[in-house]
Design a protein around this motif. Sequence first.
Motif, PDB file in Angstrom:
ATOM      1  N   ALA A 349      -6.947 -48.493 -32.432  1.00 34.32           N
ATOM      2  CA  ALA A 349      -7.956 -47.835 -31.996  1.00 34.32           C
ATOM      3  C   ALA A 349      -9.213 -48.957 -31.339  1.00 34.32           C
ATOM      4  O   ALA A 349      -9.975 -48.398 -30.465  1.00 34.32           O
ATOM      5  N   GLU A 353      -7.658 -51.267 -27.953  1.00 33.22           N
ATOM      6  CA  GLU A 353      -8.402 -50.821 -27.105  1.00 33.22           C
ATOM      7  C   GLU A 353      -8.875 -51.711 -25.659  1.00 33.22           C
ATOM      8  O   GLU A 353      -8.560 -51.453 -24.625  1.00 33.22           O
ATOM      9  N   THR A 356      -6.312 -53.846 -23.820  1.00 33.66           N
ATOM     10  CA  THR A 356      -5.207 -53.802 -23.624  1.00 33.66           C
ATOM     11  C   THR A 356      -5.894 -53.027 -22.440  1.00 33.66           C
ATOM     12  O   THR A 356      -5.335 -51.741 -21.730  1.00 33.66           O
ATOM     13  N   GLY A 357      -7.200 -53.364 -22.369  1.00 33.72           N
ATOM     14  CA  GLY A 357      -8.088 -52.894 -21.529  1.00 33.72           C
ATOM     15  C   GLY A 357      -8.721 -53.932 -19.957  1.00 33.72           C
ATOM     16  O   GLY A 357      -7.532 -54.579 -19.536  1.00 33.72           O
ATOM     17  N   LEU A 391      -3.903 -42.110 -32.030  1.00 38.18           N
ATOM     18  CA  LEU A 391      -4.773 -42.330 -30.557  1.00 38.18           C
ATOM     19  C   LEU A 391      -5.667 -41.345 -29.475  1.00 38.18           C
ATOM     20  O   LEU A 391      -4.723 -40.778 -29.079  1.00 38.18           O
ATOM     21  N   LEU A 395      -5.068 -45.004 -24.531  1.00 41.46           N
ATOM     22  CA  LEU A 395      -4.732 -45.615 -25.293  1.00 41.46           C
ATOM     23  C   LEU A 395      -3.625 -45.610 -25.593  1.00 41.46           C
ATOM     24  O   LEU A 395      -2.304 -46.191 -25.413  1.00 41.46           O
ATOM     25  N   ARG A 396      -2.564 -43.977 -25.831  1.00 40.87           N
ATOM     26  CA  ARG A 396      -1.046 -43.925 -26.183  1.00 40.87           C
ATOM     27  C   ARG A 396      -0.131 -44.164 -25.029  1.00 40.87           C
ATOM     28  O   ARG A 396       1.045 -44.856 -24.889  1.00 40.87           O
ATOM     29  N   ARG A 398      -1.581 -46.380 -22.614  1.00 43.44           N
ATOM     30  CA  ARG A 398      -1.406 -48.115 -22.204  1.00 43.44           C
ATOM     31  C   ARG A 398       0.090 -48.693 -22.889  1.00 43.44           C
ATOM     32  O   ARG A 398       0.705 -49.221 -22.952  1.00 43.44           O
TER      33      ARG A 398
END
Length: 581
Positions: A349, A353, A356-357, A391, A395-396, A398
């Motif tokens: 989380a 984040e 993968t952002g 999450l 985000l899930r 991604r």
Amino acid sequence: MSSSSNAGIPAVPEDPDGTDAPDVTVVVAVREADRRGIGRCLESLAGQTIDATRIEVLVADGAPRPTEGGPRPSPTCVRRLPGDVEPGSPADGVHWLPAAEPPQDAPPAPSSSRPSSSRPSASPYGGGPTPSSGRLRAPSDATRSRAEPLSVERTGTLNQALARARGRYLFFLDAGELLGREALSRLVDAADDHGADVVCARVAGSGSGSGVFARTRHRVPLDEPGLPWELSTAKLFRREPLLRHGLRFAEDVPAGLAEQAFTLEALFRSRGVAVLADYDFRFAGVPGPRPGRRPGPEGSNSQVALTAAAGEPGGLEDLLRGTAAAMAVTARFTGPGPLGDGFHLRHFAHEGEVLTGPALLKAPEPVRRRVFAGVRRLVADHLGDAVLAGLRPGLRLRLSYVRAGDEAGLLSVLRYEAAHGVPPLRTDLVSADWRRTGTARHTLVVTARTPLPHLGALGVRPVRLTGSPEAGRILLRAASDGAGTEIEVRIPAEAFPPGLTRIGLSTVLPGTGHMAAVAPGTAARQAHGLRGLRPYRLDVCPDGADGLVVTVVPVGPRRAGRSQESPFRLVGRSPGPARYS
């Protein structure tokens, strides 16, 4: 990667120190941004209610040394804690450890009990953690602790401090922070009275009325929901178990993440963890905006610091390496189940984040590929269904692409988020019409579109029919413009019973789902066909919400005899499952 190593840490001797060792060694970690606060920080140590002879102060100077005329510790501190505190000059009460100074041999491990004039330590922790029955959830930013800055300059100096410390306890403090006057006395007394090896201390203005700091507790289980979000080293640690187990800060990962790995191992090896919530132990010591940090609420959001550091050259890979090191510590001490899931959730989380952002989207291609591969390994090793469900939906999504090994799909999701500010969790029903498929035979053809790329690669039956019937054939193909996925659903007219049937589409991904919405202006469509020898009218139109209404109405002479029976009735049977092509 372990956060600990036995290198440079001696074994615990059979005859530990006598009673002349200080009760607590305070390690003051200095970064360049904290330079102007070091004097006030040391003054707050000088003003402690605990006796000066019970304190040892080590200044872990991971930043460049002060220039001539720069900030220096104040005379007040010098009077309270004797000795010259100029950088590079060892003193009786305060020792400055510059980054270039080589590590010193560590003194013998301290006794785990207080001197004879003090109260004895309590008995060891009993029982162990009890698995949590609650559902995992990532707390909001408002409930998280203060910033845990990502920096790489001070872990080596912190290891010097570990090697030189003599106190029975260690307390880590940033040079830009202050301690409440009773802080050290309260911390040491709590650890001695209740046998805690780790004591978490409340920070002023950190949302202390909720989460793990809702109340004082001298026995906190490791599966306490808020504990994984308190991984900074700003705690009191009993020094003896740190020496016995050889804990050190990893020097090949950023300091903030090395501190997380260190704290995790200390927690898992501890006999007891206490939380003190009845006093403000730590305060931000420098008023106003601090250099390199944003003012206001974002200043206490450590994701801001992580994101900024990830955007620097090499920062994204440093973050990945440090996150993997911290998660490896959890994996070493926990098996499958709620305890490990709670700590893994925190890292996915928080650090996940950022990994993968937007920083991934901006990274050079070779870096991006290496980071994607590394995150995929973390997902394969540590992302269970319970963690995924905790999450946030974006985000899930991604991580679903990461799990599928679809780097291009993840980048497409990030581009959509950059352009629209929200994840591409939407599907639009574009059209619905009857297509003739034989003499007096028809098929309902429904088309939809979603910005989700490569939808068919994310799981079995990612698109489902809702309502009745569920019979039909679902085809997924890349959108003609290359952005998103086009969906086509074909349902034979014979699958619809006489009367009214409501149908819709839902997109279902791991832990994330949404209903398709009918596009504005979608027109009603009508056709005529036979069932046996009886003619029927077929209608399809929007239902005013997120679906379609299909009506099958007999026409001709027999209809008059059934005029009292409304043809608009909801039929609940399902002719069979949908088929994918």
